[in-house]
Enzyme design. Structure first.
Site, mmCIF file in Angstrom:
data_model
loop_
_atom_site.group_PDB
_atom_site.id
_atom_site.type_symbol
_atom_site.label_atom_id
_atom_site.label_comp_id
_atom_site.label_asym_id
_atom_site.label_seq_id
_atom_site.Cartn_x
_atom_site.Cartn_y
_atom_site.Cartn_z
ATOM 1 N N ASN A 162 0.865 -1.100 -0.076
ATOM 2 C CA ASN A 162 -0.032 -0.094 0.088
ATOM 3 C C ASN A 162 0.758 1.301 0.046
ATOM 4 O OD1 ASN A 162 -1.763 2.006 0.411
ATOM 5 N ND2 ASN A 162 -2.480 1.343 2.550
ATOM 6 N N TRP A 163 1.098 1.777 -1.377
ATOM 7 C CA TRP A 163 1.865 3.011 -1.344
ATOM 8 C C TRP A 163 1.393 4.350 -0.689
ATOM 9 C CZ3 TRP A 163 4.165 2.554 -6.984
ATOM 10 C CH2 TRP A 163 5.102 1.766 -7.218
ATOM 11 N N LYS A 164 0.081 4.386 -0.404
ATOM 12 C CA LYS A 164 -0.432 5.480 0.363
ATOM 13 C C LYS A 164 -0.494 6.574 -0.760
ATOM 14 C CE LYS A 164 -0.317 3.426 4.776
ATOM 15 N NZ LYS A 164 -0.352 3.465 6.093
ATOM 16 N N HIS B 101 -9.656 1.225 4.854
ATOM 17 C CA HIS B 101 -8.307 1.380 5.663
ATOM 18 C C HIS B 101 -8.618 2.603 6.884
ATOM 19 C CE1 HIS B 101 -4.290 2.618 6.483
ATOM 20 N NE2 HIS B 101 -3.807 1.487 5.755
ATOM 21 N N GLU C 265 -7.085 4.878 7.630
ATOM 22 C CA GLU C 265 -6.891 6.491 7.191
ATOM 23 C C GLU C 265 -7.888 6.862 6.518
ATOM 24 O OE1 GLU C 265 -2.854 5.763 5.235
ATOM 25 O OE2 GLU C 265 -2.292 5.171 7.272
ATOM 26 N N GLU D 235 -5.502 -4.482 10.936
ATOM 27 C CA GLU D 235 -4.589 -3.530 11.118
ATOM 28 C C GLU D 235 -4.678 -2.756 12.302
ATOM 29 O OE1 GLU D 235 -2.198 -2.262 6.997
ATOM 30 O OE2 GLU D 235 -4.107 -1.223 7.404
ATOM 31 N N GLY E 154 2.462 2.816 10.844
ATOM 32 C CA GLY E 154 3.259 3.721 10.677
ATOM 33 C C GLY E 154 4.241 4.137 11.915
ATOM 34 N N SER F 124 3.237 -1.489 10.588
ATOM 35 C CA SER F 124 4.798 -1.790 10.934
ATOM 36 C C SER F 124 5.505 -2.944 10.394
ATOM 37 C CB SER F 124 4.884 -1.354 12.170
ATOM 38 O OG SER F 124 4.695 0.130 12.564
ATOM 39 N N GLY G 253 2.725 -1.037 4.495
ATOM 40 C CA GLY G 253 2.824 0.332 4.012
ATOM 41 C C GLY G 253 4.354 0.763 3.725
ATOM 42 N N GLY G 254 4.635 1.691 4.582
ATOM 43 C CA GLY G 254 6.225 2.249 4.468
ATOM 44 C C GLY G 254 6.977 1.483 3.746
HETATM 45 P P1 13P Z 1 2.898 0.690 7.828
HETATM 46 O O1 13P Z 1 3.288 -0.585 7.163
HETATM 47 O O2 13P Z 1 3.554 2.048 7.164
HETATM 48 O O3 13P Z 1 2.885 0.796 9.173
HETATM 49 O O4 13P Z 1 1.508 0.916 7.283
HETATM 50 C C1 13P Z 1 0.527 -0.142 7.414
HETATM 51 C C2 13P Z 1 -0.798 0.038 6.518
HETATM 52 O O5 13P Z 1 -1.423 0.963 6.811
HETATM 53 C C3 13P Z 1 -0.856 -0.743 5.361
HETATM 54 O O6 13P Z 1 -2.096 -0.547 4.850
#
Ligand code: 13P
Length: 243
Positions: free
Chosen positions: A10-12, A95, A97, A165, A171, A202, A223-224
């Protein structure tokens, strides 16, 4: 360890065209040198779907959200059919977010998931508790509610993946204890029989293998760490090594 784990990036809201294509190119190079057994899905920002679709190779493509509506006067929204048309097989929905930043309630996530399934996409529905809810020992209750109300009625193990999640883990570098992830996965497996369950929050190359070993965990939502091709490939490899 699940036989064919799914590893989802997930590159957001990250990545301009050159950066996104560079990650795909690097992953393609790693994949040439070494076969892997996982299913890999890249979820870039909407603007990169078409260029990345053209460069995908064996990778799959996913959106990060879709509209609750099929089409029409919804300025700025992207429909599930548009994602399908751009080459997507998957879409991330609900998600945290979006639940928090865009006030998406369970009922809206259910509508979006329904549009996704109608378009022939696999819905990756995200659930998870906040830190406060965990401290109040309400994690399972909240997750149960989210699953009950945000999965579409027509869902089946073939077209839905549930991503656990924990909001406080996204994050932050904080990851729940193995026993806590396992407890939630066990709970989800009981109420959503047969549906694939994945973990996100994470995830790094240093913890991926351990998480993938947990009962009922069939993949990872990253994510990151998915923005660094080398690190993401090491995460993919954790699935290979321990399969
Ligand atoms: P991180 O891996 O950056 O914690 O993000 C997780 C996430 O929200 C994946 O959808």
């Amino acid at each position: 360890m699940h036989k064919n784990p799914i590893i989802i990036a997930n590159w957001k809201m990250n990545g301009l065209k050159a950066e996104g294509l560079e990650i795909i190119r690097a992953l393609g190079n790693y994949a040439r040198d070494q076969k892997n057994i996982s299913e890999i899905v890249i979820c870039p920002p909407f603007t990169l779907l078409f260029p990345i679709a053209a460069a995908l190779g064996d990778l799959k493509l996913g959106g990060q959200d879709c509209s609750a509506y099929e089409k029409g006067a919804h300025t700025g929204d992207i429909s599930a059919m548009m994602l399908k048309d751009a080459g997507c097989s998957h879409v991330i929905l609900g998600h945290s977010e979006r639940r928090q930043g865009h006030n998406e309630q369970n009922e809206m996530v259910r509508e979006k998931s329904s549009r996704a399934l109608e378009a022939g996409l696999t819905a990756i529905v995200c659930v998870g508790e906040t830190l406060e809810e965990r401290k109040q020992a309400r994690a399972l209750e909240v997750i149960g509610e989210q699953i009950l109300h945000s999965l579409p009625k027509i869902s089946s193990p073939a077209n839905v993946i549930i991503a656990y999640e924990p909001v406080w883990s996204i994050g932050t570098g904080l990851v729940p204890k193995d026993s806590d992830i396992a407890e939630v996965a066990e709970f989800i497996a009981r109420i959503a029989k047969g549906v694939r369950i994945i973990y996100g929050g994470s995830v790094k190359s240093g913890n991926a293998a351990e998480i993938l070993k947990l009962n009922h965990i069939a993949g990872l939502l990253v994510g990151g760490a998915s923005l660094d091709a080398g690190e993401f490939w090491r995460i993919i490899n954790s699935a290979n090594i321990h399969a």
